[in-house]
Design an enzyme around this catalytic site. Structure first.
Site, PDB file in Angstrom:
ATOM      1  N   THR A   1       7.360  10.283  72.955  1.00  0.00           N
ATOM      2  CA  THR A   1       7.318  10.903  72.187  1.00  0.00           C
ATOM      3  C   THR A   1       6.876  12.145  71.981  1.00  0.00           C
ATOM      4  OG1 THR A   1       7.225   8.691  70.472  1.00  0.00           O
ATOM      5  CG2 THR A   1       8.883   8.906  71.106  1.00  0.00           C
TER       6      THR A   1
ATOM      7  N   GLU B   1      12.170   7.660  76.625  1.00  0.00           N
ATOM      8  CA  GLU B   1      11.380   7.788  75.455  1.00  0.00           C
ATOM      9  C   GLU B   1      10.645   6.573  74.994  1.00  0.00           C
ATOM     10  OE1 GLU B   1       9.870  10.430  74.748  1.00  0.00           O
ATOM     11  OE2 GLU B   1      11.675  12.210  75.193  1.00  0.00           O
TER      12      GLU B   1
HETATM   13 ZN   LIG Z   1       8.144  13.764  77.861  1.00  0.00          ZN
END
Ligand SMILES: [Zn+2]
Length: 246
Positions: A29, A92
């Site tokens: 992230t 993510e």
């Molecule tokens: Zn990325």
């Protein structure tokens, strides 16, 4: 596997075909906190999202359904695929990243990632070589998930590809510069793995080499092709050829 369903509005409204899903892209992230990351990935203004977010404790959030195109990859290329949002699932991992204090990924976080990947591999018949980092598909712009991401460990779970390590033997090869014809061979190998190598754009080769090193040779990420890089790339190709599910 418990999945917490959240919602992000940042996806194409049109559904995609299940058989267009070919690639898993792993990100970090790169923000100060989990809260901030989730806000950003779910805010219409930022036009970014991903299918899954995994926090430091392994908690899984789903922001976009698999059959929708999430906006996580941007301008990118892998093998014959271009602009990978339409062909990929984006995951993510919460991590502050290089800008705010890059730390190792947590065990629980990785266990959740392994579970999700195994599920996706089965569901969409994703090949091992098509499980990649954001930096692999967009080496000019991106460096996530970065050198702390344990690709080697994941490969033992059949997620992503790896090479046979003989670090004692290879180490001295880090000092050996290679000839032009071997450099060409190296890039050919990268192309076979999936990296997109533009022709006649020497200035960006350094970034592609770095992306390769950040993934497969984390001990030295310097953008210079040495003998060790060449040997690793050759070994990876052998592995890709040897195993059908690669
Ligand atoms: Zn990325």
């Amino acid at each position: 596997m418990k999945i917490n369903n959240y919602f992000s509005p940042n996806f194409n409204k049109k559904k995609r075909l299940v058989n267009s899903i070919k690639i898993i892209v792993i990100h970090y992230t790169g923000m100060q906190s989990e809260r901030e990351s989730l806000l950003r990935l779910r805010n219409k203004r930022f036009k970014v999202s991903s299918h899954f977010v995994i926090n430091r404790n392994g908690k899984i959030y789903r922001l976009v359904q698999d059959n929708k195109i999430a906006w996580h990859a941007g301008k990118s290329c892998w093998g014959k695929y271009k602009n990978l949002n339409k062909n990929s699932i984006g995951i993510e991992l919460v991590n502050k990243g290089h800008r705010f204090g890059y730390t190792s990924f947590k065990r629980k976080q990785l266990l959740s990632l392994i579970k999700i990947c195994k599920n996706l591999i089965k569901k969409y018949k994703i090949k091992r070589k098509d499980i990649v980092g954001h930096s692999d598909i967009a080496p000019l712009r991106k460096i996530d998930p970065g050198e702390k991401f344990p690709w080697k460990k994941l490969a033992t779970k059949k997620i992503g590809i790896w090479h046979q390590h003989k670090s004692g033997f290879l180490k001295k090869n880090r000092k050996i510069n290679i000839k032009n014809k071997d450099k060409l061979k190296f890039f050919k190998n990268l192309k076979k793995i999936g990296y997109c190598i533009p022709v006649n754009k020497k200035s960006i080769y350094v970034k592609i080499i770095k992306a390769f090193q950040r993934h497969y040779r984390i001990k030295l990420v310097n953008g210079i092709i040495d003998k060790e890089c060449l040997l690793i790339s050759e070994n990876l190709i052998k592995n890709v050829k040897k195993t059908l599910d690669f």
